[in-house]
Scaffold this motif. Structure first.
Motif, PDB file in Angstrom:
ATOM      1  N   ASP A 166     -57.580  -1.071   0.147  1.00  0.00           N
ATOM      2  CA  ASP A 166     -56.913  -1.390   1.408  1.00  0.00           C
ATOM      3  C   ASP A 166     -56.581  -0.162   2.254  1.00  0.00           C
ATOM      4  O   ASP A 166     -56.025  -0.295   3.347  1.00  0.00           O
ATOM      5  CB  ASP A 166     -55.693  -2.291   1.184  1.00  0.00           C
ATOM      6  N   HIS A 179     -60.382   2.688  -8.124  1.00  0.00           N
ATOM      7  CA  HIS A 179     -58.989   2.284  -7.905  1.00  0.00           C
ATOM      8  C   HIS A 179     -58.804   0.763  -8.038  1.00  0.00           C
ATOM      9  O   HIS A 179     -57.983   0.290  -8.827  1.00  0.00           O
ATOM     10  CB  HIS A 179     -58.544   2.776  -6.517  1.00  0.00           C
ATOM     11  N   ASP A 215     -58.436  -5.172  -5.666  1.00  0.00           N
ATOM     12  CA  ASP A 215     -57.278  -4.511  -5.039  1.00  0.00           C
ATOM     13  C   ASP A 215     -56.428  -5.556  -4.291  1.00  0.00           C
ATOM     14  O   ASP A 215     -55.197  -5.491  -4.300  1.00  0.00           O
ATOM     15  CB  ASP A 215     -57.760  -3.408  -4.083  1.00  0.00           C
ATOM     16  N   CYS A 242     -56.754  -1.489 -10.820  1.00  0.00           N
ATOM     17  CA  CYS A 242     -55.642  -2.337 -10.372  1.00  0.00           C
ATOM     18  C   CYS A 242     -55.866  -3.783 -10.824  1.00  0.00           C
ATOM     19  O   CYS A 242     -54.920  -4.475 -11.193  1.00  0.00           O
ATOM     20  CB  CYS A 242     -55.496  -2.289  -8.857  1.00  0.00           C
ATOM     21  N   HIS A 290     -50.469  -1.152  -9.747  1.00  0.00           N
ATOM     22  CA  HIS A 290     -50.910   0.090  -9.111  1.00  0.00           C
ATOM     23  C   HIS A 290     -50.374   1.302  -9.877  1.00  0.00           C
ATOM     24  O   HIS A 290     -51.063   2.308 -10.008  1.00  0.00           O
ATOM     25  CB  HIS A 290     -50.476   0.135  -7.644  1.00  0.00           C
TER      26      HIS A 290
HETATM   27 ZN   LIG Z   1     -54.646  -0.430  -3.883  1.00  0.00          ZN
END
Ligand SMILES: [Zn+2]
Length: 355
Positions: free
Chosen positions: A129, A272, A176, A276, A256
């Motif tokens: 994001d 990432h 995410d 997550c 996170h």
């Molecule tokens: Zn994130």
């Protein structure tokens, strides 16, 4: 920079122009004209993404009479931010365009904030994001820190370009967004136990965004622009939720923190969003929620749901679980003051993250 928030006042910063669609990279000139940003942009791009989009943006702007400069960056580090700032000062740049996946956008965003210049986000992938949000993730030599900066003035998301990026990045972007579920649950917990400021609007928007993506997993497929559209809209909506909240709370909780902890302990971290997603499965279990629904959704997306699929050894998963609550001690989550080693092993085993 963002002005300090006063007691009882609400400061919300949102992008002004968001363009999503096939071939919209061609609209970069109209967007920049609309925002009246001047004639000297600096394009911040990566080595690979320069060929895909950086040079295209340069040529479109140059053909329209602007005088763009280009800088290629290697990594999202404070040194690269410094190098971009020097280039912007040298070229008298009026604004910065981040053209790339994660790194170019993070570096351009932070450099623009430090120079007090406008910033435009032109993502070539939809893997997290950060393409819309007012936060930048930068490696400062020791660890990755997340810095609050300005939201992009505009986002130009060309679905044709993003659909051609590796599918793994899109699946990570979905994971995410799905992590908003546990982020919001953590936020509610902090509101109930610690009286932390809470926004019903931001929480509802964030949760709805995660639900739309989780309900759409069957229609998210490689190379499909319609899939890209779903994910980019969700990333935008998630970014708006963060703007309403005035923090990353709606989209970043214990899952996170687990991912940031993995970045620190694992020799070779995964993406990432992938980390997550795995974190969300375990944190959902700790919240007493339907973690299997998260696992099944991620499986349909072909996103990792186990340590092996992340390419990370089991012991690092356990280490990260024990470390996660220390990552942002001020951010209260379901991890409380930390798990015991026995509890960490239990959650990882029950949710089938480790064997
Ligand atoms: Zn994130």
């Amino acid at each position: 920079m963002i002005p300090p928030r006063e007691e009882n006042s609400k400061w919300m910063q949102l992008p002004r122009d968001i363009v999503i669609g096939h071939g919209v990279i061609k609209e970069v000139t109209s967007v920049c004209d609309d925002l009246k940003l001047g004639n000297d942009p600096l394009i911040v791009t990566g080595k690979h993404t320069r060929n895909i989009a950086g040079d295209v943006v340069h040529d479109i702007l140059a053909d329209a009479g602007a005088d763009p400069s280009v800088i290629t960056i290697k990594s999202a580090t404070t040194e690269e931010v410094e190098r971009v700032k020097q280039a912007a000062l040298y070229n008298n740049s009026n604004y910065l365009l981040g053209v790339g996946s994660g790194k170019s956008i993070d570096v351009a965003k932070l450099a623009a904030a430090e120079l007090d210049l406008p910033f435009i986000s032109v993502p070539t992938a939809a893997s997290h994001d950060g393409i819309v949000s007012s936060r930048a993730s930068i490696h400062d030599g020791k660890r990755v820190t997340s810095v609050e900066v300005n939201a992009p003035m505009a986002v130009i998301a060309d679905t044709e370009i993003i659909a051609n990026a590796p599918y793994r990045l899109l699946a990570a972007g979905c994971a995410d967004i799905i992590s908003n579920y546990t982020a919001v649950s953590d936020w509610e917990l902090a509101y109930r136990l610690r009286n932390e400021p809470f926004s019903e609007y931001a929480a509802a928007l964030s949760r709805m965004t995660a639900k739309i993506v989780l309900d759409s997993v069957d229609s998210i497929k490689p190379k499909l622009e319609s899939s890209v559209r779903i994910v980019v809209k969700a990333l935008v909506s998630s970014g708006v939720a963060m703007s309403i909240a005035g923090s990353s709370r709606p989209a970043s909780g214990s899952e996170h923190m687990f991912s940031h902890a993995l970045d620190m302990v694992a020799p070779k971290p995964a993406l990432h969003g992938e980390q997550c997603g795995v974190g969300t499965i375990m944190m959902m279990y700790l919240h007493g929620g339907d973690w299997e629904r998260i696992t099944n959704g991620l499986k349909k997306l072909h996103a990792p749901t186990t340590a092996a699929e992340l390419g990370i050894e089991d012991k690092y998963i356990l280490e990260a679980l024990l470390l996660a609550h220390t990552i942002r001690p001020e951010r209260y989550t379901i991890l409380g003051s930390g798990l015991t080693p026995e509890a960490a092993e239990r959650v990882a085993k029950i949710t089938k993250i480790i064997e």
